[in-house]
Enzyme design. Structure first.
Site, PDB file in Angstrom:
ATOM      1  CB  CYS A  82      -0.868  -0.004   1.217  1.00 47.27           C
ATOM      2  SG  CYS A  82      -2.026   1.487   1.426  1.00 47.27           S
ATOM      3  CB  CYS A  85      -0.407   2.271   5.576  1.00 46.53           C
ATOM      4  SG  CYS A  85      -1.010   0.701   5.089  1.00 46.53           S
ATOM      5  CB  CYS A 131      -5.129  -0.625   2.404  1.00 44.47           C
ATOM      6  SG  CYS A 131      -3.863  -0.929   3.568  1.00 44.47           S
ATOM      7  CB  CYS A 134      -4.300   3.451   5.648  1.00 43.02           C
ATOM      8  SG  CYS A 134      -3.898   2.758   4.056  1.00 43.02           S
ATOM      9  CB  CYS A 154      -9.155  -4.710 -11.729  1.00 45.72           C
ATOM     10  SG  CYS A 154      -8.798  -3.635 -13.305  1.00 45.72           S
TER      11      CYS A 154
END
Length: 166
Positions: A82, A85, A131, A134, A154
């Protein structure tokens, strides 16, 4: 009925919500499940930290144009984290060419590291992927992927950072 003591009823100040994720080192080795504080920042904080496109995609559920993201045609071995984060999201071992112009994966690195929500924006019914730590918008998952899962995650390149593994 349970009686609440006066001191039990007081809210605990600034106690962040915790979530369970699975940690991976940069070589892609699983380190185990951990409880971590959920990251919650306001929009002005994210705008200070992230480039405009990344902020639009991750914090406002935007979408980069097909065939423009830096990872749609990435073929190196590594893991995708991510961008907001650092949570491990996907590995190159589950990446495939979907022909859509976005990086596509048939499974996340760990189910604990993502969350999904129904998305009915733009007159469509889709499953949004975020995510877990976060709430960054990553993309959508569709039921038209390859075996063994039949899933196509995707994702937007702007929501991830790639860490090359040896």
């Amino acid at each position: 009925m349970k009686r609440i003591q006066e001191d039990e009823a007081k809210p605990i100040a600034n106690t962040p919500e915790e979530v369970t994720i699975v940690e991976f080192d940069d070589s892609g080795e699983r380190r185990g499940a951990v409880q971590v504080p959920k990251i919650a920042k306001d929009e002005s904080e994210w705008k200070k930290e992230l480039p405009a496109l990344t902020c639009e995609v991750t914090r406002r559920a935007g979408t980069e144009r097909a065939f423009t993201g830096q990872y749609w045609n990435q073929h190196e071995k590594g893991i995708y984290r991510c961008v907001c984060c650092g949570t491990a999201l996907f590995t190159s071992d589950s990446k495939f060419d979907s022909g859509t112009g976005w990086p596509s994966f048939w499974q996340p690195i760990a189910n604990e590291n993502i969350a999904t929500h129904e998305d009915v924006s733009y007159g469509m019914r889709r499953i949004e992927v975020v995510c877990r730590r976060c709430d960054a918008h990553l993309g959508h998952v569709f039921p038209d992927g390859p075996r063994p899962t039949g899933q196509r995650y995707c994702m937007n390149s702007a929501s991830m950072k790639f860490i090359k593994t040896p």
